[in-house]
Design an enzyme around this catalytic site. Sequence first.
Site, short mmCIF file in Angstrom:
data_model
loop_
_atom_site.label_atom_id
_atom_site.label_comp_id
_atom_site.label_asym_id
_atom_site.label_seq_id
_atom_site.Cartn_x
_atom_site.Cartn_y
_atom_site.Cartn_z
N PRO A 83 63.69 -4.52 136.08
CA PRO A 83 62.37 -3.77 135.85
C PRO A 83 61.36 -4.88 136.60
CG PRO A 83 62.85 -3.87 134.08
CD PRO A 83 63.94 -3.71 134.51
N GLY A 85 56.91 -6.47 135.94
CA GLY A 85 55.87 -6.52 135.17
C GLY A 85 56.82 -5.80 133.37
N GLY A 87 58.66 -9.25 131.73
CA GLY A 87 58.49 -9.59 131.18
C GLY A 87 60.34 -10.79 131.88
N LEU A 88 60.91 -9.74 132.35
CA LEU A 88 62.14 -10.65 132.78
C LEU A 88 62.03 -11.17 134.22
CD1 LEU A 88 64.05 -6.93 131.60
CD2 LEU A 88 63.68 -9.66 130.13
N GLY A 89 60.98 -11.63 134.50
CA GLY A 89 60.89 -12.70 135.44
C GLY A 89 61.23 -11.85 136.84
N ALA A 92 59.82 -14.73 140.41
CA ALA A 92 60.84 -15.76 140.19
C ALA A 92 61.97 -15.40 140.77
CB ALA A 92 60.47 -16.38 138.18
N ALA A 93 63.15 -14.40 139.79
CA ALA A 93 64.43 -13.95 140.97
C ALA A 93 64.05 -13.25 141.74
CB ALA A 93 64.41 -13.37 140.66
N ASP A 134 60.12 -19.58 134.89
CA ASP A 134 61.21 -18.72 135.28
C ASP A 134 61.88 -19.02 136.47
OD1 ASP A 134 59.30 -17.04 133.60
OD2 ASP A 134 58.53 -15.63 134.93
#
Length: 263
Positions: A83, A85, A87-89, A92-93, A134
């Site tokens: 998802p 927004g 915090g799982l980057g 950047a991914a 990230d």
Amino acid sequence: MARANGKVILLGEHAVVYGVPAIAAGIERGVEAHAERAALATLVVGERSASVGDGSDLAGAFEALLGALSASPVAVRATLEIPPGSGLGASAALGVAIARSVLSALGEAAELPRVLAAAAAWEGVYHGNPSGVDAAAAADDGCILFQKGEGSERIALGCDLALAVGIAGPPSSTKLMVEGVARLHERRPAIVDKALEGVRALVNNAKLCLEAGDVPGLGSLMNYNQMLLSGLFVSTEGIERCCALAREAGALGAKLTGAGGGG
Ligand code: PMV
């Protein structure tokens, strides 16, 4: 076709923007991107699509990425498995996976410095002042110690880590959260600098715990990091509730990951 990882920051978010090292780990879910040569540069991310020059943020970021790669036009389709927004980057991914897929479609080698430069150009459009942690984690499969301007080094883990990721919601904007900490730093430099030095000590000790396989030690350091992040006003009631639930359920440590403010 190319992929990039999502990530979790184990310790050091926000402080990393000010030059303090951070520890991050890539997670399996991330982004898959497909690219092919085309007459016009276009990008589709899930339901959203953009063509270079259409004036959207997405097109601006894509243009910046293609510019950093000096790439000829390509059509790219990307699928997010995490998802945004949260915090799982995700951003950047996307940058890393798109850069890799573009280079592969053009028959060029996806060398790390080139991919990271393209991801930085992409993230710059959304983020303003990204530390680069990230993108470094998105391009790596392992656990890394990252320092702004210095790059990253792999941490050799003393044991496997089991992580549970909870979504506290709502999605949040990294740019706004980073700006909030910058404003606090301007108003209360002494207090924020003290917190940043505290995070530096926690990160240095956490690296030792990871190498030694001391998971309970790592857990306590994560709990302390969460306290310092709350002091920077980036935690929320929802995040605190998630952390409390995790600890009640037996987690050795619990904290927000990424920018905070939800997510
Ligand atoms: O965008 P997020 O939620 O993955 O957070 C990135 C980490 C920050 O330290 C808050 C910002 C940065 O550029 O390092």
